[in-house]
Scaffold this active site. Sequence first.
Site, short mmCIF file in Angstrom:
data_model
loop_
_atom_site.label_atom_id
_atom_site.label_comp_id
_atom_site.label_asym_id
_atom_site.label_seq_id
_atom_site.Cartn_x
_atom_site.Cartn_y
_atom_site.Cartn_z
N ALA A 51 7.66 7.56 2.64
CA ALA A 51 8.29 7.91 1.33
C ALA A 51 8.44 7.06 0.17
O ALA A 51 8.81 7.49 -1.00
CB ALA A 51 9.90 8.47 1.75
N GLY A 52 7.94 5.82 0.16
CA GLY A 52 8.16 4.76 -0.63
C GLY A 52 7.32 5.08 -1.93
O GLY A 52 6.26 5.87 -1.82
N ARG A 105 4.88 -1.75 -6.38
CA ARG A 105 3.80 -2.99 -6.63
C ARG A 105 2.41 -2.53 -7.04
O ARG A 105 1.76 -3.41 -7.50
CB ARG A 105 3.85 -3.92 -5.39
CG ARG A 105 5.33 -4.69 -5.08
CD ARG A 105 5.41 -5.25 -3.91
NE ARG A 105 5.74 -4.25 -2.99
CZ ARG A 105 5.97 -4.56 -1.57
NH1 ARG A 105 5.79 -5.82 -1.14
NH2 ARG A 105 6.63 -3.73 -0.76
N GLN A 121 12.85 12.78 2.60
CA GLN A 121 13.89 11.53 2.10
C GLN A 121 13.86 11.47 0.98
O GLN A 121 12.93 10.94 0.08
CB GLN A 121 13.49 10.01 2.74
CG GLN A 121 14.33 8.89 2.60
CD GLN A 121 13.89 7.60 2.67
OE1 GLN A 121 12.58 7.40 2.90
NE2 GLN A 121 14.49 6.68 3.01
N ARG A 169 -26.89 18.78 -7.75
CA ARG A 169 -25.39 19.17 -7.71
C ARG A 169 -25.15 20.00 -6.79
O ARG A 169 -25.85 20.78 -6.00
CB ARG A 169 -24.95 19.74 -9.38
CG ARG A 169 -25.29 18.67 -10.39
CD ARG A 169 -25.25 19.06 -11.83
NE ARG A 169 -24.17 19.91 -12.23
CZ ARG A 169 -24.04 20.92 -13.05
NH1 ARG A 169 -25.30 21.03 -13.92
NH2 ARG A 169 -23.20 21.66 -13.05
N ASN A 213 -45.04 25.10 -7.58
CA ASN A 213 -45.38 23.86 -8.27
C ASN A 213 -44.68 23.87 -9.57
O ASN A 213 -45.11 24.93 -10.67
CB ASN A 213 -46.80 23.11 -8.50
CG ASN A 213 -46.72 21.89 -9.03
OD1 ASN A 213 -45.78 21.28 -9.32
ND2 ASN A 213 -47.78 21.25 -9.06
N ASN A 260 -28.49 30.85 -15.71
CA ASN A 260 -27.90 32.15 -15.86
C ASN A 260 -26.96 32.13 -17.01
O ASN A 260 -25.85 32.87 -16.76
CB ASN A 260 -27.47 32.53 -14.64
CG ASN A 260 -26.13 31.84 -14.29
OD1 ASN A 260 -25.94 30.85 -14.76
ND2 ASN A 260 -25.56 32.60 -13.23
C1 UD1 Z 1 8.28 -3.82 5.52
C2 UD1 Z 1 9.29 -4.62 6.62
C3 UD1 Z 1 8.81 -6.16 6.80
C4 UD1 Z 1 7.40 -5.98 7.47
C5 UD1 Z 1 6.64 -5.20 6.54
C6 UD1 Z 1 5.18 -4.99 7.42
C7 UD1 Z 1 11.46 -3.63 6.05
C8 UD1 Z 1 12.79 -3.91 5.19
N1 UD1 Z 1 10.67 -4.51 5.85
O1 UD1 Z 1 8.30 -4.66 4.39
O2 UD1 Z 1 9.54 -6.83 7.74
O3 UD1 Z 1 6.94 -7.37 7.41
O4 UD1 Z 1 7.09 -3.77 6.33
O5 UD1 Z 1 4.24 -4.24 6.52
O6 UD1 Z 1 11.24 -2.75 6.54
N2 UD1 Z 1 9.58 3.33 3.01
C9 UD1 Z 1 10.05 4.98 3.26
N3 UD1 Z 1 11.45 4.87 2.81
C10 UD1 Z 1 11.96 4.14 2.07
C11 UD1 Z 1 11.39 2.59 2.05
C12 UD1 Z 1 10.14 2.61 2.27
O7 UD1 Z 1 9.55 5.83 3.90
O8 UD1 Z 1 13.14 4.35 1.69
C13 UD1 Z 1 8.23 3.33 3.58
C14 UD1 Z 1 7.03 2.98 2.58
O9 UD1 Z 1 6.64 4.09 2.00
C15 UD1 Z 1 6.23 2.29 3.36
C16 UD1 Z 1 6.90 1.84 4.56
O10 UD1 Z 1 8.31 2.38 4.72
O11 UD1 Z 1 5.09 3.01 4.04
C17 UD1 Z 1 7.25 0.34 4.39
O12 UD1 Z 1 8.01 -0.23 3.27
P1 UD1 Z 1 7.47 -1.17 2.36
O13 UD1 Z 1 8.35 -1.11 1.12
O14 UD1 Z 1 6.19 -1.47 1.90
O15 UD1 Z 1 8.07 -2.30 3.10
P2 UD1 Z 1 7.52 -3.83 3.20
O16 UD1 Z 1 8.09 -4.58 1.89
O17 UD1 Z 1 6.14 -3.91 3.22
CA CA Z 2 4.35 -2.52 3.10
#
Ligand code: UD1
Ligand code: CA
Length: 415
Positions: free
Chosen positions: A27-28, A32, A91, A353, A397, A406
């Site tokens: 969901a994130g 970054r 979410q 194509r 050829n 067309n």
């Molecule tokens: C997370 C872990 C960290 C671990 C790392 C491994 C936590 C707090 N930290 O950090 O310990 O070493 O993964 O890769 O969990 N997401 C949601 N909903 C949210 C927030 C995030 O679905 O509200 C999803 C993101 O899309 C992603 C995954 O959760 O796919 C991980 O979130 P991300 O923010 O990438 O966590 P990291 O900082 O990598």
């Molecule tokens: Ca991550």
Amino acid sequence: MKKSQNPVSSKTAPSSAPRVAIAILAAGKGTRLKSQLPKVLHEVGGKPLLAHVIAAARRVLPARDIFAIVGHEAGRVRSTLGQTGVNFVLQSEQRGTGHALMVAREAVSPYDYVIVLSGDAPQITPQTVAQLLNFHLDERAAMTLLSADLDHPTGYGRVIRKKSRSAEVQAIVEEKSATPAQKRIREINAGFYIFSVPQLFQHIGKLSTANVHAEYYLTDMAEVLRQAGQRVAVWKTENPAEVLGANTRAELSFIDSQMRARKCFELMSEGVTIYYPASCVIDNDVAIAADTVVEPFVQILGSSRIGSGCRIRSYSVIRDSEIGDGVLIRPGCVLEEARVGRGAVLGPYSHLRPGSDIGEGAHVGNFVETKKIKMGKGSKANHLTYLGDAEIGAGVNIGAGTITCNYDGVNSIPP
Ligand code: UD1
Ligand code: CA
């Protein structure tokens, strides 16, 4: 592993038959990456990150037991991956990885165990997921996490074990909250977990947002469960590459290059010659038969299928095309959704194509563009020609500078 094998059912004999679900955190926003595109739709190996994770999940469990938790640009993520058949849980506000599981409570509650996968870590293998589940069952833990030793652990959560060699975990400490001594720990939390569902939801309400991001961290469940007298275990993978997450463009390109290198080595082991593989871009789902030679700086993309004994010379880009055996593709050709019969010769600089169907032994030469044509066996169009919407028989050829089309400048004329 054969596709027919179900790694979970091998452990879970019918008598015990625990019900297992997979939740994929997706969901994130991916702040970054500094992108309009949601993180899990960024591509590696020619496919979205989440498509790789779903593919691995589907080799462990049927799609009906897989729940992708989506939020940021959820509509776009669902429409891109809807055809995989997995369930989606919304979410709508992303308040952390722990919050994602709170939102999935209703979906996951009917199960005994939930496997949590990270939607941004695309190299996870079904074997590792199955081993993690088996370890969790053997340990009778409430939570088991996957860890790995990394040479550069910066950015990851660190695993604090109860004793240095014990499988029991004290806590997971996020990078931003870690002390200098904890930052020196190389064992990282990979972001993959197994939870026993009743224990997870009995205690998930104890998570707090008292941290630098003001989020509910799923990682805090380790300490929450331990304080509640539950067992939290860790299982370390020997293959750290499979847990790497793509949080930044640099990590994305590193994972992509690893995947493509692996694809080239797989093809080479099956009898394909690839000179200078680091310069070639070959998508994960491409198939190439033995004794085909791929020269430097070639891209073969999408669902392309290449026969045996072909030679694909430098600077050609082939997408979603089907090439028969013994085809010579000279330098600089571009093919999209084209079919090329056995023994045909293309290029240099031909542009095929969509809908181009080039017959056996035919020649399409220098600066020839084709679209929606059928060209018969052994026919030739060797120089500076546009062939569109035409059917050309066998042994024809076509002279230099010929055009078939067309389009009268304003309208397309129906055939
Ligand atoms: C997370 C872990 C960290 C671990 C790392 C491994 C936590 C707090 N930290 O950090 O310990 O070493 O993964 O890769 O969990 N997401 C949601 N909903 C949210 C927030 C995030 O679905 O509200 C999803 C993101 O899309 C992603 C995954 O959760 O796919 C991980 O979130 P991300 O923010 O990438 O966590 P990291 O900082 O990598
Ligand atoms: Ca991550």
